[in-house]
Design an enzyme around this catalytic site. Structure first.
Site, PDB file in Angstrom:
ATOM      1  N   GLU A  67      -0.423  -2.357   3.488  1.00 17.26           N
ATOM      2  CA  GLU A  67      -1.292  -3.517   3.656  1.00 17.26           C
ATOM      3  C   GLU A  67      -0.989  -4.284   4.949  1.00 17.26           C
ATOM      4  O   GLU A  67      -1.887  -4.855   5.565  1.00 17.26           O
ATOM      5  CB  GLU A  67      -1.163  -4.455   2.450  1.00 17.26           C
ATOM      6  CG  GLU A  67      -1.714  -3.884   1.156  1.00 17.26           C
ATOM      7  CD  GLU A  67      -0.692  -3.054   0.369  1.00 17.26           C
ATOM      8  OE1 GLU A  67      -1.014  -2.617  -0.754  1.00 17.26           O
ATOM      9  OE2 GLU A  67       0.433  -2.852   0.894  1.00 17.26           O
ATOM     10  N   PHE A 129       0.508  -8.371 -15.169  1.00 17.92           N
ATOM     11  CA  PHE A 129       0.920  -7.311 -14.248  1.00 17.92           C
ATOM     12  C   PHE A 129       0.259  -7.495 -12.881  1.00 17.92           C
ATOM     13  O   PHE A 129      -0.951  -7.635 -12.773  1.00 17.92           O
ATOM     14  CB  PHE A 129       0.545  -5.941 -14.836  1.00 17.92           C
ATOM     15  CG  PHE A 129       0.887  -4.791 -13.929  1.00 17.92           C
ATOM     16  CD1 PHE A 129       2.203  -4.478 -13.638  1.00 17.92           C
ATOM     17  CD2 PHE A 129      -0.119  -4.026 -13.351  1.00 17.92           C
ATOM     18  CE1 PHE A 129       2.524  -3.425 -12.799  1.00 17.92           C
ATOM     19  CE2 PHE A 129       0.177  -2.973 -12.508  1.00 17.92           C
ATOM     20  CZ  PHE A 129       1.509  -2.668 -12.228  1.00 17.92           C
ATOM     21  N   GLN A 130       1.064  -7.524 -11.868  1.00 15.18           N
ATOM     22  CA  GLN A 130       0.640  -7.701 -10.475  1.00 15.18           C
ATOM     23  C   GLN A 130      -0.131  -8.999 -10.247  1.00 15.18           C
ATOM     24  O   GLN A 130      -0.978  -9.088  -9.365  1.00 15.18           O
ATOM     25  CB  GLN A 130      -0.168  -6.489  -9.980  1.00 15.18           C
ATOM     26  CG  GLN A 130       0.680  -5.229  -9.837  1.00 15.18           C
ATOM     27  CD  GLN A 130       0.007  -4.112  -9.079  1.00 15.18           C
ATOM     28  OE1 GLN A 130      -1.220  -4.020  -9.053  1.00 15.18           O
ATOM     29  NE2 GLN A 130       0.799  -3.246  -8.470  1.00 15.18           N
ATOM     30  N   LYS A 179     -10.757 -10.481 -11.226  1.00 13.45           N
ATOM     31  CA  LYS A 179     -11.430  -9.241 -11.613  1.00 13.45           C
ATOM     32  C   LYS A 179     -12.684  -9.505 -12.438  1.00 13.45           C
ATOM     33  O   LYS A 179     -13.686  -8.791 -12.300  1.00 13.45           O
ATOM     34  CB  LYS A 179     -10.464  -8.342 -12.387  1.00 13.45           C
ATOM     35  CG  LYS A 179     -10.912  -6.893 -12.441  1.00 13.45           C
ATOM     36  CD  LYS A 179      -9.800  -5.978 -12.895  1.00 13.45           C
ATOM     37  CE  LYS A 179     -10.221  -4.512 -12.823  1.00 13.45           C
ATOM     38  NZ  LYS A 179      -9.122  -3.601 -13.214  1.00 13.45           N
ATOM     39  N   MET A 492      15.911  -6.978  22.855  1.00 12.85           N
ATOM     40  CA  MET A 492      15.911  -8.396  23.184  1.00 12.85           C
ATOM     41  C   MET A 492      17.106  -9.102  22.544  1.00 12.85           C
ATOM     42  O   MET A 492      17.759  -9.948  23.177  1.00 12.85           O
ATOM     43  CB  MET A 492      14.607  -9.048  22.740  1.00 12.85           C
ATOM     44  CG  MET A 492      14.471 -10.503  23.180  1.00 12.85           C
ATOM     45  SD  MET A 492      14.446 -10.679  24.985  1.00 12.85           S
ATOM     46  CE  MET A 492      12.714 -10.380  25.312  1.00 12.85           C
TER      47      MET A 492
END
Length: 577
Positions: A67, A129-130, A179, A492
């Site tokens: 993602e 869940f999630q 959803k 760096m």
């Protein structure tokens, strides 16, 4: 902002059609002109992906491998095209994996709309869940966000999202859709958002401020301009050029402003900031008027604020009122769209040349060339330098490539030495400094501008943070060019350890894999260069290729990037070694 009332552009032919919330999302995206979406599916956003499948001829979805890759690709697309980038992810970890890119887009004023799936409304707050409160998490790093729990909200909220993302000072917007709202049916119609009550994205320009600014500019003996990304975002490149040429003012740029003015323009005096050019840094504290155009006086630009341009009258042209006097006090602040501000002030500006003042910049540049630039671009030592790699890319591309850099030493070399003839040609992570940005951002930039060559310049550290996006290149066949400058260090950080921590290289040594074999595993043509005599021909071969190409250049391990303004020091304390 959730209660804001939007005015609409009404379509006389608009009519309602019954459809699901998921299908409505696709129609909204198409209505906003989106034809490319980056994302990764999952359970909570599956209804939208199911509808996306049905519309794949109109709305192309690019499956990234993470993602974070999706949101950086959307950023690259937006930065290269000027359009709103779109990314999608599922709930929970899918949504949280977007946050780094969202924060990056917000601080760099990149127009971005992210759409996340969420558990059903009745499960909110139950630790389902999630389930993650992505609205709460993303609030500090978005221009606006909103959670949709009813399908009927979808058209209005998505219209607002695109308007807010692209208007005024652009930024990141996140829309979270439960959803149940995705599967719910309703009567759909869509009207683009024209304005929102209490939201004023483009302040009205005060004529009195323009007159005050013009008088100061006309009386200046040693004026200096610093322009930022606001010029590019406001599409004010032509106005900038006309303004500086009429006023004859030496003009420097921030790393996000580079390419707004052609590199070879005679009034382009280089980059300001921690690793900017010697002349504009030093002379910031010698000019009598400092004109800031579409930039925000970032700490990497100003150094010690107590010593920054104290001798100068400061004129700040800016669209965002929050930036006025935030870091540097302005003697005159011109609020408004910089394209309009520059167009309106131009007739008030007297034609001048300031040749003697410009000669001071040239003298300081000659010092930098002799002590730094010459050794970076035309080294006499055996090992390859990052600067000479950029020099060869310039020769092969003619300054017409889009350069996408990651974060680190190579980023500073790329911004300092890449040549640009066209605007929107430098894409990098500025304010957030996100390692792993370049590879996916280059994918998005190339997909947005297939007519231009896109070259990603990446360090061996940042490259491995999103190396999985080679899979996206493999699947899409996008012909992006990848150059990894491998010094086997987090360069760096190592430079700072060398200069300020007595060479205690704590956790900065990189033991790297065979990058060429990895690229070949994704069917990407790949080569490694270790000798100077092979560099020019290999770079030419890379840019001549019609396909994706990976080039690893093994450079000096302990090469440093100079000039450098140490953290907290005055810009007058810029070091050449």
């Amino acid at each position: 902002m959730e209660t804001l009332k939007a005015k609409k552009i009404k379509d006389e032919k608009a009519s309602t059609v019954k459809m699901s919330g998921a299908e409505a999302v696709i129609h909204c995206l198409l209505a906003e002109g989106a034809n490319l979406v980056y994302g990764y599916p999952g359970g909570a956003i599956m209804p939208i992906y199911d509808e996306l499948y049905k519309f794949q001829d109109q709305l192309h979805h690019v499956l990234t491998r993470h993602e974070q890759g999706a949101v950086h690709a959307a950023q690259g697309f937006a930065r290269a095209t000027g359009k709103v980038g779109v990314a999608m992810a599922t709930s929970g970890p899918g949504a949280t994996n977007l946050v780094t890119g969202i924060a990056d887009a917000q601080i760099d004023s990149t127009p971005l709309v992210c759409i996340t799936g969420q558990v059903a409304r009745h499960l909110l707050g139950s630790d389902a869940f999630q389930e993650t409160d992505i609205v709460g998490i993303s609030t500090p790093v978005t221009k606006w966000n909103y959670q949709i729990t009813d399908a009927e909200e979808i058209p209005d909220i998505i219209a607002k999202a695109f308007y807010i993302a692209r208007s005024g000072r652009p930024g990141a917007v996140l829309i979270d859709i439960t959803k149940n709202a995705q599967v719910q049916e309703f009567e759909f119609s869509y009207d683009k958002c024209l304005a929102i009550r209490s939201y004023n994205p483009k302040p009205e320009i005060a004529k009195s401020k323009l007159e005050q600014a013009a008088e100061i500019i006309n009386n200046a003996k040693k004026p200096m301009i610093v322009f930022g990304q606001g010029i590019i975002l406001g599409e004010a490149e032509a106005e900038l050029k006309a303004f500086i040429e009429k006023a004859g003012i030496p003009s420097a740029w921030t790393i996000l402003g580079v390419s707004a003015l052609p590199t070879e323009h005679h009034l382009n005096v280089g980059m300001v900031g921690m690793h900017g050019n010697y002349a504009p840094n030093l002379l910031t504290n010698e000019c009598d008027v400092l004109i800031a155009l579409g930039m925000r006086f970032d700490d990497r630009v100003t150094g010690d604020l107590n010593t920054y341009a104290k001798q100068a009258k400061v004129l700040h042209f800016e669209i965002d009122p929050a930036e006025i006097d935030k870091n540097v006090k302005a003697d005159v602040a011109v609020l408004g769209d910089v394209k309009e501000s520059l167009a309106q002030i131009l007739p008030l500006i007297e034609k001048k040349s300031h040749e003697s003042w410009l000669s001071v910049f040239k003298e300081k540049h000659a010092i930098e060339f002799d002590k730094v630039i010459k050794n970076d671009l035309f080294p006499e030592k055996e090992g390859l330098t990052m600067g000479e790699v950029l020099h060869q890319i310039n020769k092969a591309s003619g300054g017409d490539a889009i350069i996408v850099s990651d974060v680190g030493q190579h980023q500073m070399f790329a911004c300092r030495y890449a040549k640009f003839n066209q605007t929107k040609s430098n894409i990098t992570s500025g304010g957030l400094g996100t390692m792993g940005f370049a590879l996916p951002a280059a994918i998005g930039a190339k997909m947005g501008r297939m007519d231009r060559e896109v070259v990603a310049i990446i360090g061996d550290g940042g490259y491995q943070m999103t190396i999985q996006e080679l899979g996206t290149i493999f699947q899409t066949k996008v012909p992006v060019k990848i150059v990894v400058l491998n010094n086997e260090f987090l360069g760096m950080v190592r430079q700072w350890q060398q200069l300020f921590f007595d060479k205690r290289y704590a956790s900065t040594v990189m033991t790297n894999p065979d990058f060429v074999k990895i690229a070949e595993g994704y069917s990407i043509e790949a080569k490694r260069v270790t000798k100077r005599e092979d560099l020019e021909s290999t770079v030419q071969e890379m840019l001549a290729s019609k396909d994706a190409y990976f080039l690893e250049v093994c450079v000096e391990k302990e090469d440093n990037v100079f000039p450098m303004v140490p953290t907290g020091a005055s810009v007058s304390d810029v070091r050449l070694s």
